[in-house]
Design a protein around this motif. Structure first.
Motif, PDB file in Angstrom:
ATOM      1  N   GLN A   1       0.495  -1.522   0.130  1.00 39.26           N
ATOM      2  CA  GLN A   1       0.356   0.380  -0.309  1.00 39.26           C
ATOM      3  C   GLN A   1       0.636   0.835  -0.078  1.00 39.26           C
ATOM      4  O   GLN A   1       0.563   2.284  -0.808  1.00 39.26           O
ATOM      5  CB  GLN A   1      -0.966  -0.400   1.355  1.00 39.26           C
TER       6      GLN A   1
ATOM      7  N   ASP B   1      -4.910   5.186   4.837  1.00 36.49           N
ATOM      8  CA  ASP B   1      -6.460   4.239   4.027  1.00 36.49           C
ATOM      9  C   ASP B   1      -6.341   3.296   4.787  1.00 36.49           C
ATOM     10  O   ASP B   1      -5.957   2.434   4.592  1.00 36.49           O
ATOM     11  CB  ASP B   1      -6.139   4.137   3.293  1.00 36.49           C
TER      12      ASP B   1
ATOM     13  N   ALA C   1      -8.143   0.363   7.929  1.00 42.59           N
ATOM     14  CA  ALA C   1      -9.355  -0.416   8.929  1.00 42.59           C
ATOM     15  C   ALA C   1      -8.764  -1.715   9.961  1.00 42.59           C
ATOM     16  O   ALA C   1      -8.056  -1.486  10.498  1.00 42.59           O
ATOM     17  CB  ALA C   1     -10.267  -1.458   7.380  1.00 42.59           C
ATOM     18  N   GLY C   2     -10.401  -2.425  10.356  1.00 44.83           N
ATOM     19  CA  GLY C   2      -9.552  -2.464  11.472  1.00 44.83           C
ATOM     20  C   GLY C   2      -8.935  -1.847  13.192  1.00 44.83           C
ATOM     21  O   GLY C   2      -9.244  -0.722  13.415  1.00 44.83           O
TER      22      GLY C   2
ATOM     23  N   VAL D   1     -11.778   4.628   3.424  1.00 47.41           N
ATOM     24  CA  VAL D   1     -12.658   3.604   3.834  1.00 47.41           C
ATOM     25  C   VAL D   1     -12.867   3.372   2.559  1.00 47.41           C
ATOM     26  O   VAL D   1     -13.611   3.953   2.034  1.00 47.41           O
ATOM     27  CB  VAL D   1     -12.867   3.617   5.500  1.00 47.41           C
ATOM     28  N   SER D   2     -13.103   2.286   2.112  1.00 42.05           N
ATOM     29  CA  SER D   2     -14.219   1.901   1.717  1.00 42.05           C
ATOM     30  C   SER D   2     -15.219   0.816   2.645  1.00 42.05           C
ATOM     31  O   SER D   2     -15.475   0.442   3.900  1.00 42.05           O
ATOM     32  CB  SER D   2     -13.385  -0.038   0.851  1.00 42.05           C
ATOM     33  N   HIS D   3     -16.328   0.901   1.830  1.00 44.90           N
ATOM     34  CA  HIS D   3     -17.861   0.708   2.218  1.00 44.90           C
ATOM     35  C   HIS D   3     -17.860  -0.903   2.908  1.00 44.90           C
ATOM     36  O   HIS D   3     -18.011  -1.468   3.585  1.00 44.90           O
ATOM     37  CB  HIS D   3     -18.621   0.759   1.356  1.00 44.90           C
ATOM     38  N   GLU D   4     -16.799  -2.062   1.940  1.00 47.48           N
ATOM     39  CA  GLU D   4     -17.033  -3.791   2.379  1.00 47.48           C
ATOM     40  C   GLU D   4     -16.717  -3.053   4.007  1.00 47.48           C
ATOM     41  O   GLU D   4     -16.347  -3.971   4.987  1.00 47.48           O
ATOM     42  CB  GLU D   4     -16.169  -4.220   1.381  1.00 47.48           C
ATOM     43  N   GLU D   5     -14.935  -2.411   3.789  1.00 46.74           N
ATOM     44  CA  GLU D   5     -13.962  -2.777   5.223  1.00 46.74           C
ATOM     45  C   GLU D   5     -14.937  -2.046   6.211  1.00 46.74           C
ATOM     46  O   GLU D   5     -15.354  -2.398   7.516  1.00 46.74           O
ATOM     47  CB  GLU D   5     -13.016  -1.409   5.247  1.00 46.74           C
ATOM     48  N   LEU D   6     -15.809  -0.585   6.062  1.00 47.96           N
ATOM     49  CA  LEU D   6     -17.164  -0.438   7.132  1.00 47.96           C
ATOM     50  C   LEU D   6     -18.114  -1.397   7.650  1.00 47.96           C
ATOM     51  O   LEU D   6     -18.103  -1.722   8.979  1.00 47.96           O
ATOM     52  CB  LEU D   6     -17.513   1.065   6.567  1.00 47.96           C
TER      53      LEU D   6
ATOM     54  N   ALA E   1     -17.533  -4.545   7.078  1.00 50.17           N
ATOM     55  CA  ALA E   1     -17.071  -6.331   8.158  1.00 50.17           C
ATOM     56  C   ALA E   1     -16.232  -5.537   9.718  1.00 50.17           C
ATOM     57  O   ALA E   1     -16.598  -6.310  10.611  1.00 50.17           O
ATOM     58  CB  ALA E   1     -16.203  -5.917   6.495  1.00 50.17           C
ATOM     59  N   ASP E   2     -15.911  -4.435   9.744  1.00 47.11           N
ATOM     60  CA  ASP E   2     -15.755  -4.142  10.680  1.00 47.11           C
ATOM     61  C   ASP E   2     -16.617  -3.389  11.903  1.00 47.11           C
ATOM     62  O   ASP E   2     -17.291  -2.816  13.319  1.00 47.11           O
ATOM     63  CB  ASP E   2     -15.025  -2.520  10.867  1.00 47.11           C
TER      64      ASP E   2
END
Length: 326
Positions: free
Chosen positions: A34, A162, A164-165, A181-186, A188-189
């Motif tokens: 990254q 950038d 997550a978690g 942040v991505s919507h998938e990460e939001l 998942a968290d």
């Protein structure tokens, strides 16, 4: 653009790609991860980068000259407890097929201290610091990011992330200038209950209340959402055909960091980041793009006020309960 950016890239990786654009196969070796992809795009936008990283083992020996060839001002902690990681991808059939992924080894306490001191010193000299995540969350503890965000922010550096978690939770404790942040990460968290605009908007206000001054949430093929100065926008832009869909998020973060380092406003920074991300996916090569092409596309990117607002704001008690649950 003026100024420079410190990119904290604790675990850069060696990327090996097998390709066959014509009659014979080709082998491509590049530095990745990254932070490296973000640094590459920041330099594409005409801004100098100081890259702070740790390298170890045989892979680390190969990575160092490759990183230098990228054009960054490389600052390295040489590891003695374990090696760097990498992966091998086969792209001969047109899509990426992962052959092997080697995550690398966690950094020792001594290596973490050395890397922290190195990157903090460089970050305090830069108007903007990008804290990129490790390729595996077990390699670098989240608390290191909390300390970084606190020490850099307290001394005037704008922190861009950038994450997550638990690494995201840690930096929010200290506060950051910009979060992507991505919507998938939001989801998942557990920060968003679903992917509809109202749920994501609510999550963005929560992130702002807990430490992120400005927030962008990417939504795959849908327009990203941005929270700036208390208002939510949709990031509208021309649709481009993707050659490789990976890397748009890192390019977005890099564009924001580059414009901010040059003294630009947040709206322009987000529009530039969106243009950089859109053009990156039209190319084979993460974090790549031409400055003139990106500049031309920025004029076609619009921040349009979003139609959905949360019906009721989350109370401080509710935020505390969510933080305790996480």
């Amino acid at each position: 653009m003026s100024g420079h950016v410190m990119v904290f890239a604790p675990t850069p990786r060696l990327t090996v790609t097998v390709d066959q654009p014509a009659d014979h196969p080709e082998l491509h070796l590049h530095p990745g991860g990254q932070g490296v992809w973000q640094a590459r795009m920041i330099m594409s936008l005409g801004v100098e980068v100081v890259l702070c990283a740790s390298l170890g083992g045989e892979i680390g020996q190969v990575l160092e000259p490759l990183l230098v060839s990228e054009g960054v001002d490389l600052k390295v902690v040489v590891r003695d407890s374990g090696g760097s990681g990498g992966y091998v991808h086969d792209r001969r059939e047109g899509t990426r097929h992962e052959i092997v992924d080697v995550p690398g080894h966690p950094l020792s306490r001594h290596e973490l201290d050395e890397l922290y001191n190195l990157a903090l010193g460089e970050g305090l000299r830069a108007p903007v610091s990008v804290l990129s995540g490790p390729n595996d969350p077990t390699l670098v503890p989240a608390d290191l990011y909390r300390r970084f965000a606190a020490d850099l922010g307290a001394n005037g550096s704008r922190v861009v992330v950038d994450l997550a978690g638990e690494h995201l939770t840690a930096v929010l404790t200290s506060g950051v200038f910009f979060l992507k942040v991505s919507h998938e990460e939001l989801i998942a968290d557990g920060r968003a209950a679903g992917d509809d605009e109202e749920q994501l908007t609510r999550a963005m206000y929560d992130l702002h209340a807990t430490g992120a001054e400005n927030v962008v949430v990417s939504r795959a093929e849908k327009p990203a959402l941005a929270l700036v100065d208390g208002e939510v926008f949709e990031v509208e832009m021309p649709r481009l055909e993707a050659a490789d869909p990976r890397g748009a998020g890192d390019s977005m973060t890099a564009g924001v960091a580059a414009v901010t380092a040059g003294g630009g406003d947040v709206h322009t920074a987000i529009r530039t980041g969106a243009a950089a991300g859109a053009l990156n996916v039209t190319r084979h090569g993460l974090g790549t793009g031409r400055l003139d092409s990106i500049t031309g596309l920025v004029e076609r990117v619009r921040l349009v006020p979003a139609g959905t607002r949360p019906q009721e704001r989350t109370t401080p008690d509710e935020l505390a309960e969510r933080a305790a649950e996480r």
